[in-house]
Scaffold this motif. Structure first.
Motif, short mmCIF file in Angstrom:
data_model
loop_
_atom_site.label_atom_id
_atom_site.label_comp_id
_atom_site.label_asym_id
_atom_site.label_seq_id
_atom_site.Cartn_x
_atom_site.Cartn_y
_atom_site.Cartn_z
N PRO A 9 78.74 33.07 43.41
CA PRO A 9 77.96 33.78 44.44
C PRO A 9 78.76 34.86 45.15
N ASP A 10 80.10 34.76 45.11
CA ASP A 10 80.90 35.76 45.81
C ASP A 10 80.81 37.14 45.16
N LEU A 11 80.40 37.20 43.88
CA LEU A 11 80.26 38.49 43.21
C LEU A 11 79.10 39.31 43.79
N PHE A 12 78.14 38.65 44.40
CA PHE A 12 76.96 39.33 44.92
C PHE A 12 77.05 39.59 46.42
N GLN A 13 78.20 39.36 47.00
CA GLN A 13 78.40 39.60 48.42
C GLN A 13 79.17 40.91 48.61
N SER A 14 78.67 41.72 49.52
CA SER A 14 79.34 42.99 49.81
C SER A 14 80.48 42.75 50.78
N LEU A 15 81.62 43.34 50.49
CA LEU A 15 82.82 43.18 51.31
C LEU A 15 83.01 44.39 52.20
N SER A 49 85.17 47.30 54.04
CA SER A 49 86.27 48.16 53.58
C SER A 49 87.61 47.71 54.14
N ASN A 50 87.58 46.97 55.24
CA ASN A 50 88.82 46.46 55.82
C ASN A 50 89.31 45.18 55.16
N ASP A 51 88.39 44.50 54.45
CA ASP A 51 88.75 43.23 53.79
C ASP A 51 88.92 43.48 52.30
N LEU A 52 90.10 43.90 51.90
CA LEU A 52 90.36 44.18 50.49
C LEU A 52 90.59 42.87 49.74
N PRO A 53 89.94 42.69 48.59
CA PRO A 53 90.09 41.44 47.83
C PRO A 53 91.38 41.43 47.02
N THR A 54 92.50 41.60 47.65
CA THR A 54 93.77 41.62 46.94
C THR A 54 94.89 41.27 47.91
N THR A 55 96.00 40.86 47.34
CA THR A 55 97.18 40.55 48.14
C THR A 55 98.26 41.61 48.01
N LEU A 56 97.95 42.71 47.31
CA LEU A 56 98.93 43.78 47.14
C LEU A 56 99.04 44.61 48.41
N ASP A 57 100.19 45.24 48.58
CA ASP A 57 100.38 46.10 49.73
C ASP A 57 99.77 47.47 49.46
N THR A 58 99.78 48.32 50.47
CA THR A 58 99.12 49.62 50.38
C THR A 58 99.79 50.52 49.35
N GLU A 59 101.11 50.49 49.25
CA GLU A 59 101.82 51.35 48.29
C GLU A 59 101.49 50.96 46.85
N SER A 60 101.40 49.66 46.61
CA SER A 60 101.05 49.21 45.25
C SER A 60 99.63 49.63 44.90
N LEU A 61 98.72 49.48 45.85
CA LEU A 61 97.34 49.91 45.59
C LEU A 61 97.27 51.42 45.38
N GLN A 62 98.05 52.17 46.13
CA GLN A 62 98.05 53.62 45.97
C GLN A 62 98.59 54.03 44.61
N SER A 63 99.62 53.36 44.13
CA SER A 63 100.15 53.68 42.80
C SER A 63 99.14 53.35 41.71
N ILE A 64 98.40 52.25 41.86
CA ILE A 64 97.38 51.90 40.87
C ILE A 64 96.28 52.94 40.86
N VAL A 65 95.84 53.36 42.06
CA VAL A 65 94.77 54.34 42.14
C VAL A 65 95.21 55.68 41.57
N MET A 66 96.44 56.11 41.89
CA MET A 66 96.91 57.40 41.40
C MET A 66 97.12 57.39 39.89
N ALA A 67 97.48 56.23 39.35
CA ALA A 67 97.66 56.15 37.89
C ALA A 67 96.33 56.31 37.16
N SER A 68 95.25 55.92 37.80
CA SER A 68 93.92 56.04 37.17
C SER A 68 93.12 57.20 37.71
N ALA A 69 93.77 58.10 38.43
CA ALA A 69 93.03 59.21 39.05
C ALA A 69 92.39 60.12 38.02
N SER A 70 93.07 60.31 36.89
CA SER A 70 92.52 61.22 35.87
C SER A 70 91.24 60.67 35.24
N ALA A 71 91.08 59.37 35.28
CA ALA A 71 89.89 58.78 34.66
C ALA A 71 88.66 58.87 35.56
#
Length: 205
Positions: free
Chosen positions: A75-81, A83-105
């Motif tokens: 049921p958690d897949l159908f719940q809207s989260l 923007s302040n509650d990110l479903p991850t334990t990574l820090d902001t820099e790690s998330l930024q590197s992941i996003v920038m690596a996929s920016a071209s896509a």
């Protein structure tokens, strides 16, 4: 206060019914007009009609059944989260590197999604015709499978006939011709010997 509550209940039921009819149209391609509830009925009756329509839609559509089963398991897949509650334990820099690596896509994915909007949706009548043709297609596939078995059997029988024809007619005929040729050579040798002996006898006389 009571009128406001009744109005809110009626509007909520109207929204639920509109959502249900939208889902029914997406899944089935049409809306059952006879299942539409009347505003003159009570809220309890309208809710019962909506619940009955939902059960009928779930029984007719395998997609809806899979969605309901997925909702019951996760049921958690159908719940809207938020923007302040990110479903991850990574820090902001790690998330930024992941996003920038996929920016071209992102741009290519956005263009593909935009191109999907330009693809015309086939009419519901055509989809219904294809669904109606499914039993005939299944019968034709079964007939083709039977024909493939028959063709394979005929190929085996043809190969056996060709092998028998080659063995019986070609090889044995060649053996017979070889034997006949040998006998002819023996007769010719005897004829030559007889002729030679006769000429020797005539010379001696």
């Amino acid at each position: 206060m009571e009128n406001s509550f009744d109005k809110t209940a009626v509007e909520t039921i109207d929204l639920l019914e509109a959502r249900l009819r939208r889902i029914e149209y997406v899944v089935c391609g049409q809306v059952d007009e006879s299942a539409l509830s009347s505003n003159k009925t009570t809220a309890t009756q309208r809710l019962a009609v909506l619940e009955h329509s939902l059960h009928q839609l779930a029984s007719k559509s395998r997609v809806v059944q899979d969605l309901l089963r997925l909702h019951s398991r996760h049921p958690d897949l159908f719940q809207s989260l938020s923007s302040n509650d990110l479903p991850t334990t990574l820090d902001t820099e790690s998330l930024q590197s992941i996003v920038m690596a996929s920016a071209s896509a992102y741009s290519s994915t956005a263009s593909r999604l935009t191109s999907i909007l330009d693809v015309p949706v086939p009419p519901a009548e055509l989809s219904a015709q294809l669904i109606d043709l499914q039993p005939r297609i299944a019968k034709l596939e079964a007939l083709q499978a039977v024909q493939n078995v028959d063709i394979a059997e005929l190929r085996e029988r043809s190969a056996a006939v060709i092998q028998r024809w080659y063995t019986v007619d070609i090889l044995r005929a060649g053996e017979s011709w070889a034997e006949l040729e040998g006998r002819v050579e023996q007769v010719e040798q005897r004829v030559r010997r007889t002729g030679l002996a006769k000429r020797l006898d005539d010379d001696m006389v």
